[in-house]
Design an enzyme around this catalytic site. Structure first.
Site, PDB file in Angstrom:
ATOM      1  N   HIS A 110     -11.045  -1.347   4.941  1.00  0.00           N
ATOM      2  CA  HIS A 110     -10.806  -1.164   6.116  1.00  0.00           C
ATOM      3  C   HIS A 110     -11.600   0.318   6.623  1.00  0.00           C
ATOM      4  CE1 HIS A 110      -8.015   0.448   3.752  1.00  0.00           C
ATOM      5  NE2 HIS A 110      -7.684   1.375   4.654  1.00  0.00           N
ATOM      6  N   ASP A 111     -12.008   0.850   5.381  1.00  0.00           N
ATOM      7  CA  ASP A 111     -12.863   2.140   5.793  1.00  0.00           C
ATOM      8  C   ASP A 111     -14.261   2.009   5.639  1.00  0.00           C
ATOM      9  OD1 ASP A 111     -10.199   3.362   5.547  1.00  0.00           O
ATOM     10  OD2 ASP A 111     -10.247   3.407   3.354  1.00  0.00           O
ATOM     11  N   ASP A 125       0.891  -1.384   0.038  1.00  0.00           N
ATOM     12  CA  ASP A 125       0.127  -0.203  -0.111  1.00  0.00           C
ATOM     13  C   ASP A 125       0.821   1.273  -0.023  1.00  0.00           C
ATOM     14  OD1 ASP A 125      -2.162   1.741   0.522  1.00  0.00           O
ATOM     15  OD2 ASP A 125      -3.182   0.245   1.742  1.00  0.00           O
ATOM     16  N   ASP A 164      -2.989   4.745  -2.252  1.00  0.00           N
ATOM     17  CA  ASP A 164      -3.829   5.162  -1.630  1.00  0.00           C
ATOM     18  C   ASP A 164      -4.537   6.585  -2.315  1.00  0.00           C
ATOM     19  OD1 ASP A 164      -4.945   5.360   1.065  1.00  0.00           O
ATOM     20  OD2 ASP A 164      -3.751   7.392   1.216  1.00  0.00           O
ATOM     21  N   GLU A 192      -7.018   3.856  -5.458  1.00  0.00           N
ATOM     22  CA  GLU A 192      -7.812   4.160  -4.929  1.00  0.00           C
ATOM     23  C   GLU A 192      -8.647   5.141  -5.282  1.00  0.00           C
ATOM     24  OE1 GLU A 192      -9.370   4.841  -0.156  1.00  0.00           O
ATOM     25  OE2 GLU A 192      -7.734   5.698  -0.875  1.00  0.00           O
TER      26      GLU A 192
HETATM   27  C1  NOJ Z   1      -7.649   5.941   2.349  1.00  0.00           C
HETATM   28  C2  NOJ Z   1      -6.965   4.754   3.190  1.00  0.00           C
HETATM   29  O1  NOJ Z   1      -7.786   3.587   2.875  1.00  0.00           O
HETATM   30  C3  NOJ Z   1      -7.781   5.329   4.612  1.00  0.00           C
HETATM   31  O2  NOJ Z   1      -7.684   4.421   5.496  1.00  0.00           O
HETATM   32  C4  NOJ Z   1      -6.948   6.555   4.943  1.00  0.00           C
HETATM   33  O3  NOJ Z   1      -7.565   7.159   5.934  1.00  0.00           O
HETATM   34  C5  NOJ Z   1      -7.035   7.485   3.880  1.00  0.00           C
HETATM   35  N1  NOJ Z   1      -6.922   7.021   2.566  1.00  0.00           N
HETATM   36  C6  NOJ Z   1      -5.824   8.652   3.959  1.00  0.00           C
HETATM   37  O4  NOJ Z   1      -4.465   8.158   3.802  1.00  0.00           O
END
Ligand code: NOJ
Ligand code: CA
Length: 568
Positions: free
Chosen positions: A333-334, A100, A207, A259
């Site tokens: 995880h979000d 990541d 990310d 992402e």
């Molecule tokens: C996306 C990540 O998946 C998340 O967990 C993070 O808080 C934000 N990007 C900032 O890096």
């Protein structure tokens, strides 16, 4: 080049949130040796790649997405030797490792930011610094330069006296954004990616990569400032920057996923079509906002299945037309756990009521659409939302900020807790449920985040080898995806399931003379689908014990949350 190089279109990726996967040394925090110890479990599941969330040194303000050193391992997660052992052991099992890369921002504790604060001009140019609005003197902050809001609530600008400027942070104040217009920043980031490529990894997840290129003019956005995210997404030079990164880091041909926060379909096609030389595939999040009332994550409403269907139809069919490739997922995880979100709340009876049906229905859907399926740790067990009793049980910065904002807005503690329980990112971060024993077998110590009570029922040990369990169901789907080319490469077309089935999503895949039809009911009551040309088709996989059978006229009665893939 990568040791494991599989066709990403035929692969299944498994996401590991390292902090919660498996703790090897009893400190309550998952780690690299913990992952290595579970490789046989992952090999049996049949996955091709592991995406591991950040394990680099970090003050952990945002659980490792605030990186203070990109080319080292945080001691809490292990050592470089542990990392090399993991990579070698994964490769022995034919599993590739994806890292990541958090290159949109650093931590404020990163050496680059620290040097900037110490007055080093070269590093001041690494960040996005501005004077305050209405500032009269160099040491007078004035007001934030624009009304932009950061992702976790509050202004996207922070005053730093040592810089004598405000710096931009699209996320937490401890995550200053890098200035990608600066060629030195781009070169430093390419060095980071090359470092890990040379260490033997097989791919990367980038990310919030859609936010790399900021608009040329940074000014107020209409409204409360939260619209800055869409303004920043897919900025003027983002495609150039990605092409340069791929070239300079030498990662062409490796599996990559971006992402794409707030990105558009047109840009996702450009990011992921092969001729762009940018990414293998993209994550987008539009389908996970169908239960946000008025677009607000912290306002609850029931999922709108008609919108869900429209979003999938548009993204699936148009990404295919444009030559792009989707990353398919419900959880990460979000996100709160999709099984809870889409109605799988009852875990009753021998096999588990709506919990079982919804979990398997969601799996059927993502394993039969166009794109590469991602399993988030615990999906394959049917893990659910945490159901915490107190705000003190939560850890996540975004959840705590929004709990406070809800109280300030007049909600009672009970109401605010309910909303946070439904929406918190911690729902996806609870420890992996390995056993029915203490702390679900995740740790011998005290877990950093409490284990949901239902681990006594939902856990890997209890599902292993049990016919019909969620785990065995996932294994069968991974196998099917590998064995049936139409699911990986077939042409996708969404179908209309008829007026009597408004909560059903249906689509076909076709390749050569082979046709599959996937039918997924999000309805908690029975319904009847028509017009899908199912006559003569065989059910290949379904989420009830007895397979559904189409009537002679091709119609099909569906039970609550029923789903199936038919083949001819
Ligand atoms: C996306 C990540 O998946 C998340 O967990 C993070 O808080 C934000 N990007 C900032 O890096
Ligand atoms: Ca540990």
């Amino acid at each position: 080049m990568a040791a494991v190089q599989k066709d990403f279109k035929k692969s299944v990726v498994y996401q590991i949130y390292i902090k919660s996967f498996c703790d090897s040394n009893g400190d309550g925090i998952g780690d690299l040796p913990g992952i290595t110890s579970k490789l046989d479990y992952l090999a049996r599941l049949g996955v091709d790649y592991l995406w591991i969330t950040p394990f680099f040194p970090s003050p952990q303000r945002d659980n490792g997405y605030d990186v203070s050193d990109y080319c080292a391992i945080d001691p809490v997660y292990g050592t470089m030797r542990d990392f090399d052992t993991l990579v070698a052991a994964a490769h022995e099992r034919g599993i590739g490792i994806m890292l990541d890369m958090v290159l949109c921002h650093t931590s404020t504790e990163h050496e680059w930011f620290q040097r900037a604060c110490a007055g080093d001009e070269r590093y001041r140019r690494f960040y996005i610094l501005r004077d305050g609005r209405g500032s009269m003197r160099a040491d007078d902050p004035g007001e934030p330069p624009t009304n932009w809001q950061c992702a976790f609530g509050g202004s996207a600008w922070e005053w730093e006296p040592r810089l004598g400027k405000w710096y931009l942070h699209m996320h937490d104040p401890s995550q200053p954004d890098l200035d990608w217009t600066n060629p030195e920043v781009r070169a430093a980031c390419a060095d980071v990616v090359r470092f890990w490529r040379d260490r033997g990894v097989d791919g990367f997840r980038f990310d919030v990569v859609s936010l790399l290129s900021k608009p040329e003019v940074i000014e107020d956005v209409p409204g409360d400032g939260s619209a800055c995210r869409s303004l920043v997404a897919d900025g003027p030079h983002v495609h150039e920057y990605l092409q340069e990164l791929v070239r300079e880091a030498g990662i062409d041909g490796m599996v990559t996923v971006g992402e794409m926060a707030s990105s558009t379909l047109e840009h996702c096609i450009r990011y992921s079509r092969p001729e762009s030389n940018e990414l293998s595939m993209t994550f987008n999040f539009h389908h996970l906002k169908v239960d946000y009332a008025g677009g607000n994550k912290w306002a609850l409403t029931e999922p709108d299945i008609a919108s869900l269907r429209d979003i999938f139809r548009t993204w699936q069919e148009r990404m295919q037309e444009g030559g792009g490739w989707n990353a398919l997922f419900w959880d990460n995880h979000d996100q709160p756990r999709a099984i809870t979100r889409f109605g799988g709340r009852e875990l009753v009876g021998e096999r588990g009521g709506s919990w079982e049906h919804v979990g398997k229905m969601l799996a059927i859907m993502s394993f039969s659409m166009q794109g590469t399926p991602y399993i988030f740790q615990g999906d394959e067990l049917g893990m659910t939302n945490a159901g915490y009793a107190s705000i003190a049980d939560f850890d996540d910065v975004e959840s705590k900020n929004n709990y406070r904002i809800l109280l300030e807005g007049g909600a009672t503690e009970e109401e605010a807790l309910h909303v946070v329980n439904e929406r918190s990112r911690d729902n996806g971060r609870t420890p992996m449920q390995w056993t029915a024993g203490e702390h679900a077998g995740f740790t011998t110590g005290t877990p950093w985040l409490a284990v949901p009570d239902n681990h006594v029922r939902v856990n890997a040990q209890g599902e292993e080898g049990v016919p019909g369990s969620m785990l065995e169901f996932y294994r069968a789907l991974v196998r099917l995806r590998h064995e049936l080319p139409v699911l990986a490469e077939g042409r996708v077309r969404f179908l209309d399931a008829g007026v009597a089935a408004p909560q059903v999503i249906a689509f076909e895949r076709t390749l050569g003379g082979v046709r599959t039809v996937t039918v997924c009911s999000f309805d908690d009551a029975p319904c009847c689908v028509r017009g899908l040309e199912l006559a003569g088709m065989q059910c290949m996989v379904g989420n009830y014990d007895e397979a559904p059978a189409p009537a002679e006229d091709g119609s099909l009665e569906l039970r609550p949350f029923e789903a199936a893939i038919f083949l001819r």
